[in-house]
Design an enzyme around this catalytic site. Structure first.
Site, PDB file in Angstrom:
ATOM      1  N   SER B  21     -36.602 -59.350 -17.783  1.00 17.63           N
ATOM      2  CA  SER B  21     -36.789 -60.635 -17.308  1.00 17.63           C
ATOM      3  C   SER B  21     -35.505 -61.613 -17.979  1.00 17.63           C
ATOM      4  O   SER B  21     -35.229 -61.712 -19.240  1.00 17.63           O
ATOM      5  CB  SER B  21     -38.171 -61.250 -17.758  1.00 17.63           C
ATOM      6  OG  SER B  21     -38.132 -62.531 -17.363  1.00 17.63           O
ATOM      7  N   LYS B  43     -36.915 -63.520 -13.676  1.00 18.52           N
ATOM      8  CA  LYS B  43     -36.884 -64.408 -14.618  1.00 18.52           C
ATOM      9  C   LYS B  43     -38.281 -65.161 -14.718  1.00 18.52           C
ATOM     10  O   LYS B  43     -38.931 -65.244 -13.666  1.00 18.52           O
ATOM     11  CB  LYS B  43     -35.591 -65.427 -14.468  1.00 18.52           C
ATOM     12  CG  LYS B  43     -35.926 -66.770 -15.220  1.00 18.52           C
ATOM     13  CD  LYS B  43     -34.763 -66.553 -16.478  1.00 18.52           C
ATOM     14  CE  LYS B  43     -34.961 -67.736 -17.353  1.00 18.52           C
ATOM     15  NZ  LYS B  43     -34.574 -67.470 -18.638  1.00 18.52           N
ATOM     16  N   ASN B  67     -29.446 -66.139 -27.354  1.00 24.99           N
ATOM     17  CA  ASN B  67     -29.517 -67.213 -26.207  1.00 24.99           C
ATOM     18  C   ASN B  67     -30.635 -68.410 -26.505  1.00 24.99           C
ATOM     19  O   ASN B  67     -31.707 -67.891 -27.092  1.00 24.99           O
ATOM     20  CB  ASN B  67     -29.696 -66.247 -24.706  1.00 24.99           C
ATOM     21  CG  ASN B  67     -31.150 -66.101 -24.466  1.00 24.99           C
ATOM     22  OD1 ASN B  67     -31.902 -67.032 -23.873  1.00 24.99           O
ATOM     23  ND2 ASN B  67     -31.638 -65.088 -24.880  1.00 24.99           N
ATOM     24  N   CYS B 127     -42.068 -65.869 -25.433  1.00 26.75           N
ATOM     25  CA  CYS B 127     -40.637 -66.684 -25.407  1.00 26.75           C
ATOM     26  C   CYS B 127     -40.533 -67.440 -26.610  1.00 26.75           C
ATOM     27  O   CYS B 127     -41.317 -68.344 -26.793  1.00 26.75           O
ATOM     28  CB  CYS B 127     -40.530 -67.311 -24.230  1.00 26.75           C
ATOM     29  SG  CYS B 127     -38.717 -67.850 -24.037  1.00 26.75           S
ATOM     30  N   LYS B 162     -45.869 -59.370 -22.462  1.00 24.96           N
ATOM     31  CA  LYS B 162     -44.626 -59.007 -23.035  1.00 24.96           C
ATOM     32  C   LYS B 162     -44.670 -59.608 -24.573  1.00 24.96           C
ATOM     33  O   LYS B 162     -44.965 -60.945 -24.746  1.00 24.96           O
ATOM     34  CB  LYS B 162     -43.532 -59.810 -22.340  1.00 24.96           C
ATOM     35  CG  LYS B 162     -42.275 -59.629 -23.176  1.00 24.96           C
ATOM     36  CD  LYS B 162     -40.864 -59.494 -22.093  1.00 24.96           C
ATOM     37  CE  LYS B 162     -39.635 -59.611 -22.841  1.00 24.96           C
ATOM     38  NZ  LYS B 162     -38.717 -60.042 -21.896  1.00 24.96           N
ATOM     39  N   ASN B 189     -39.658 -58.752 -26.747  1.00 25.01           N
ATOM     40  CA  ASN B 189     -38.667 -59.978 -26.239  1.00 25.01           C
ATOM     41  C   ASN B 189     -37.799 -60.312 -27.520  1.00 25.01           C
ATOM     42  O   ASN B 189     -37.676 -59.279 -28.293  1.00 25.01           O
ATOM     43  CB  ASN B 189     -39.520 -61.436 -26.450  1.00 25.01           C
ATOM     44  CG  ASN B 189     -38.974 -62.264 -25.122  1.00 25.01           C
ATOM     45  OD1 ASN B 189     -37.939 -62.361 -25.197  1.00 25.01           O
ATOM     46  ND2 ASN B 189     -39.759 -62.755 -24.172  1.00 25.01           N
ATOM     47  N   THR B 190     -37.061 -61.443 -27.550  1.00 25.19           N
ATOM     48  CA  THR B 190     -36.101 -61.474 -28.524  1.00 25.19           C
ATOM     49  C   THR B 190     -36.389 -62.039 -29.980  1.00 25.19           C
ATOM     50  O   THR B 190     -37.424 -62.452 -29.911  1.00 25.19           O
ATOM     51  CB  THR B 190     -34.841 -62.430 -27.980  1.00 25.19           C
ATOM     52  OG1 THR B 190     -35.770 -63.731 -27.655  1.00 25.19           O
ATOM     53  CG2 THR B 190     -34.371 -62.170 -26.618  1.00 25.19           C
ATOM     54  N   GLY B 240     -35.335 -53.956 -25.626  1.00 25.46           N
ATOM     55  CA  GLY B 240     -34.402 -54.304 -26.467  1.00 25.46           C
ATOM     56  C   GLY B 240     -33.368 -53.513 -26.938  1.00 25.46           C
ATOM     57  O   GLY B 240     -33.568 -52.342 -27.506  1.00 25.46           O
ATOM     58  N   THR B 263     -29.488 -57.353 -21.886  1.00 30.90           N
ATOM     59  CA  THR B 263     -28.249 -58.012 -22.093  1.00 30.90           C
ATOM     60  C   THR B 263     -27.025 -57.180 -21.611  1.00 30.90           C
ATOM     61  O   THR B 263     -26.021 -57.360 -21.248  1.00 30.90           O
ATOM     62  CB  THR B 263     -28.015 -58.096 -23.873  1.00 30.90           C
ATOM     63  OG1 THR B 263     -28.849 -59.062 -24.137  1.00 30.90           O
ATOM     64  CG2 THR B 263     -26.704 -58.839 -23.862  1.00 30.90           C
TER      65      THR B 263
HETATM   66  C1  LIG Z   1     -29.856 -64.631 -21.288  1.00 30.89           C
HETATM   67  C2  LIG Z   1     -31.346 -64.358 -21.580  1.00 30.89           C
HETATM   68  C3  LIG Z   1     -32.442 -64.792 -20.955  1.00 30.89           C
HETATM   69  C4  LIG Z   1     -33.650 -64.500 -21.120  1.00 30.89           C
HETATM   70  N1  LIG Z   1     -35.042 -64.840 -20.291  1.00 30.89           N
HETATM   71  C5  LIG Z   1     -36.066 -64.327 -20.400  1.00 30.89           C
HETATM   72  C6  LIG Z   1     -37.163 -64.779 -19.826  1.00 30.89           C
HETATM   73  O1  LIG Z   1     -37.037 -65.732 -19.042  1.00 30.89           O
HETATM   74  N2  LIG Z   1     -38.255 -64.160 -20.165  1.00 30.89           N
HETATM   75  C7  LIG Z   1     -38.451 -63.083 -20.870  1.00 30.89           C
HETATM   76  O2  LIG Z   1     -39.642 -62.607 -21.043  1.00 30.89           O
HETATM   77  N3  LIG Z   1     -37.569 -62.597 -21.458  1.00 30.89           N
HETATM   78  C8  LIG Z   1     -36.187 -63.291 -21.489  1.00 30.89           C
HETATM   79  N4  LIG Z   1     -35.046 -62.714 -22.102  1.00 30.89           N
HETATM   80  C9  LIG Z   1     -35.351 -61.550 -23.027  1.00 30.89           C
HETATM   81  C10 LIG Z   1     -35.039 -60.241 -22.441  1.00 30.89           C
HETATM   82  O3  LIG Z   1     -36.094 -60.113 -21.370  1.00 30.89           O
HETATM   83  C11 LIG Z   1     -35.160 -59.188 -23.373  1.00 30.89           C
HETATM   84  O4  LIG Z   1     -36.631 -59.129 -23.925  1.00 30.89           O
HETATM   85  C12 LIG Z   1     -34.239 -59.281 -24.406  1.00 30.89           C
HETATM   86  O5  LIG Z   1     -33.114 -59.777 -24.212  1.00 30.89           O
HETATM   87  C13 LIG Z   1     -34.371 -57.839 -25.313  1.00 30.89           C
HETATM   88  O6  LIG Z   1     -33.657 -56.931 -24.409  1.00 30.89           O
HETATM   89  P1  LIG Z   1     -32.091 -56.559 -24.381  1.00 30.89           P
HETATM   90  O7  LIG Z   1     -31.565 -56.371 -25.760  1.00 30.89           O
HETATM   91  O8  LIG Z   1     -31.883 -55.298 -23.761  1.00 30.89           O
HETATM   92  O9  LIG Z   1     -31.115 -57.546 -23.744  1.00 30.89           O
HETATM   93  C14 LIG Z   1     -34.053 -63.349 -21.956  1.00 30.89           C
HETATM   94  C15 LIG Z   1     -32.791 -62.530 -22.528  1.00 30.89           C
HETATM   95  C16 LIG Z   1     -31.566 -63.125 -22.385  1.00 30.89           C
HETATM   96  C17 LIG Z   1     -30.362 -62.485 -22.978  1.00 30.89           C
END
Ligand SMILES: Cc1cc2nc3c(=O)[nH]c(=O)nc-3n(C[C@H](O)[C@H](O)[C@H](O)COP(=O)(O)O)c2cc1C
Ligand SMILES: Cc1cc2nc3c(=O)[nH]c(=O)nc-3n(C[C@H](O)[C@H](O)[C@H](O)COP(=O)(O)OP(=O)(O)OC[C@H]3O[C@@H](n4cnc5c(N)ncnc54)[C@H](O)[C@@H]3O)c2cc1C
Ligand code: FES
Lengths: 279, 314
Positions: B21, B43, B67, B127, B162, B189-190, B240, B263
């Site tokens: 997302s 999103k 972010n 989030c 999540k 999530n992050t 992640g 990402t």
């Molecule tokens: C720019 C950006 C926007 C994100 N927006 C959301 C969001 O709206 N909702 C959500 O659940 N996670 C959001 N995330 C988190 C990602 O869905 C994911 O959980 C996180 O980036 C870890 O995965 P990755 O390392 O593959 O990016 C966002 C991440 C990034 C980088």
């Protein structure tokens, strides 16, 4: 499933490509700027438009590890030669790494991206105002104006005459070139305003094109309002995805009586000059 | 032919690769055919309009990124009118990510997005950007349980919870989500993080803090996916730091039934396609006929020794 409002034919067509291109040359233009020439397939070059950009995956070089891609305007696209050009200023990790590319190296590019400049049918006399690396973004507009048989005045500004770029290029496309430099004391806003007012008095300004500079935007907005002259501006903002997904590149714009946030990579980088908000 | 299909509590996906997302949108359709993916994940949306956070909204840190986009959202009305019909062009199931500031608002939104064309709802209870100081429902088992029960009552669609890495109670939160009615867990999530420009002494993000994503997050999210797979009996979707086929395989071995890619798509927009093809090749080279044969196959029988080793470490 919901009723299909549109048919399957409406699935978006592929418009941008991610692919490695090989470097034909990567030379300094002057002390600050470099020209990168890539060999690119006709398929991609024929889709490029003035004002669009590519999102470049800068290599890792000299201990630098740029992670996100870096946006760069298309400086030139030549389907007949199979070349894609970028003019860039070395500022940080990504552009330093770009500067390390040598003949035959591969660079992964994503594009073409973004909304291009447009030239309305009744814009016969175009005025292009740019400073520094902004010229990179406006250069292909000169080519397009030339192709459409429009008259073009290019006001090019720089710190020093040595840093004036593309003036020969603009001239070769039939543009009237006016140069202003800090070193010669001609680039201040008052003088720029005089030059532009002169063009308007001569009936030589149907539309303005600019990019990058806050002060120039304000000035052109004021002059534009005074004389009812429209314009377009190419804006910059930090980007992550470059294609509209992440919403990191938004900027505020005036639309009617409200302020809206628009994505520079998607709704831009070219915007209505009057809607842009100086920063 | 290797069978890449997986089953997430009754929802069948043709392959286990889907976007995370916030790192995916309709815009990507201009780069490749979205029907190749296992699922589409939107999103996060909120009920009403939201502008999102101040800029700069991203920065990069040692081969990863932070972010603080926030959750810019046009609201549920615009979503149902414009976005759901777009994805109806595709066969791939649509998963809608939602978030709310209170449990009741969250539940109302959950029932509002339970419309034809939506295959599952991912509830972003994690989030770090919205709640003050990064607090989120999924930090504690009790708030996770409470919100999941309300969400469960609000929809008949599959619910994916999540989770957040910003908790010290991963397994407990996972169990609370399962007991509250989650059909699957998205992990994770992050991580709430920060970066400062030493020249200006200002935080690099307009919002001061933001979420870390990308390769640096992987070992942490992988550990969580493993813990969640052990703690519950519902499917885990790993998320992640995935950017290679090896990363995908690691998550599957750890116990994830599918994965989300975030990402990495910013760096290589077509990466999910390479991951699907790469996974198929790898399975076939291993002589495996189904991806399901890989899920949860981690050999972890020597836990006692590992604990002893950790305690002995300085
Ligand atoms: C720019 C950006 C926007 C994100 N927006 C959301 C969001 O709206 N909702 C959500 O659940 N996670 C959001 N995330 C988190 C990602 O869905 C994911 O959980 C996180 O980036 C870890 O995965 P990755 O390392 O593959 O990016 C966002 C991440 C990034 C980088
Ligand atoms: C649509 C568009 C077109 C551009 N065209 C050109 C061009 O033709 N020639 C040129 O020299 N420059 C151009 N730029 C600016 C160029 O993208 C930045 O100078 C470059 O990203 C700096 O990267 P760096 O790693 O060298 O610098 P760093 O300062 O190390 O970059 C760090 C981060 O900030 C971002 N960033 C820094 N400066 C800018 C900026 N001005 N705009 C957007 N992001 C920035 C980078 O992408 C990166 O994420 C353009 C920017 C945009 C948005
Ligand atoms: S850079 Fe991601 S939306 Fe513009």
């Amino acid at each position: 499933m919901p009723e299909r409002i549109e048919t399957m034919d409406d699935v978006p067509s592929i418009k941008a490509f991610e692919l490695p291109l090989s470097v034909k040359s990567n030379e300094p233009v002057n002390g600050e700027y470099r020209l990168l020439v890539l060999a690119a397939p006709h398929d991609i070059l024929k889709r490029c438009r003035a004002g669009q950009f590519f999102h470049l995956l800068c290599p890792q070089a000299g201990g630098e590890t740029p992670y996100l891609r870096r946006p760069m305007s298309i400086y030139g696209f030549y389907p007949e030669k199979g070349e894609l050009h970028f003019l860039y200023k070395v500022t940080g990790a990504g552009t330093r790494a770009l500067a390390s590319l040598a003949l035959g190296d591969r660079l992964n590019v994503l594009g073409p991206l973004g909304e291009p400049f447009t030239i309305a049918d009744d814009w016969q006399d175009l005025v292009l105002v740019a400073r520094g690396v902004g010229l990179a973004t406006l250069a292909p507009l000169a080519l397009e104006a030339n192709r459409l048989g429009r008259r073009l005045t290019a006001i090019c500004s720089a710190r020093h005459p040595d840093y004036l770029m593309s003036t020969d290029y603009f001239a070769s496309l039939g543009a009237d070139v006016i140069t202003l430099t800090d070193a010669e004391g001609t680039s201040d806003l008052d003088n720029l305003e005089k030059v532009i007012e002169g063009l308007i008095a001569d009936g030589r300004a149907d539309a303005f094109y600019t990019c990058g500079s806050n002060r120039m935007l304000r000035l052109l907005q004021t002059i534009g309002e005074r004389h009812g002259i429209p314009g377009q501006i190419a804006l910059e903002q930090q980007m992550a995805c470059g294609i509209g997904m992440c919403h990191c590149c938004v900027r505020p714009f005036n639309r009617g009586d409200r302020q809206v946030h628009l994505r520079v990579c998607r709704e831009g980088p070219v915007f209505d000059m009057m809607e842009a908000i100086a920063w | 032919m290797v069978d890449l299909s997986v089953d997430i509590s009754g929802l069948k996906l043709k392959n286990p690769i889907m976007p995370a997302s916030g790192t995916f949108s309709e815009d990507l359709a201009e780069v490749f055919d979205l029907d190749r993916l296992g699922a589409h994940v939107t999103k996060t949306i909120t009920r009403g309009w939201r502008d999102g956070n101040p800029t700069p909204r991203v920065c990069e840190v040692n081969g990863s990124m932070l972010n603080s986009i926030g959750i810019p959202s046009k609201g549920v009305g615009a979503f149902i009118e414009k976005v759901v019909p777009f994805y109806a062009h595709y066969e791939t199931p649509l998963v809608v990510s939602i978030s709310g500031n209170t449990a009741d608002e969250f539940a109302t939104l959950c029932s509002e997005v339970s419309v034809p064309g939506v295959a599952a709802i991912e509830v972003n209870i994690s989030c770090p950007n919205i709640e003050e100081d990064g607090k989120a429902f999924a930090i504690r088992p009790s708030s996770t349980h409470d919100v999941m029960r309300k969400l469960r009552a609000a929809t008949d669609l599959p619910l994916w919870a999540k989770l957040t890495p910003n908790t010290g109670e991963t397994s407990e939160v996972a169990r609370a989500a399962e007991e509250g009615g989650a059909d699957a867990l998205v992990v994770a999530n992050t991580i709430l993080s920060m970066a400062i420009d030493i020249n200006t002494r200002r935080p690099k993000l307009g919002n001061l803090m933001g979420g870390l994503s990308g390769p640096s997050l992987k070992p942490i999210a992988l550990r969580m996916a493993y813990q969640c797979a052990r703690a519950t009996s519902i499917p885990v979707i790993g998320c992640g730091g995935i950017s290679t086929v090896e990363d995908v395989i690691e998550y599957l071995i750890a116990g994830a039934s599918a994965v989300q890619v975030g990402t990495a798509t910013f760096i290589h927009p077509t990466i999910m396609l390479s991951l699907i093809d790469g996974l198929e090749d790898w399975l076939s080279n291993q002589g495996l006929s189904s991806v399901k044969d890989l899920i949860g196959t981690v050999i972890d029988g020597e836990q006692d020794e590992a604990v002893v080793f950790m305690e002995a470490a300085p």
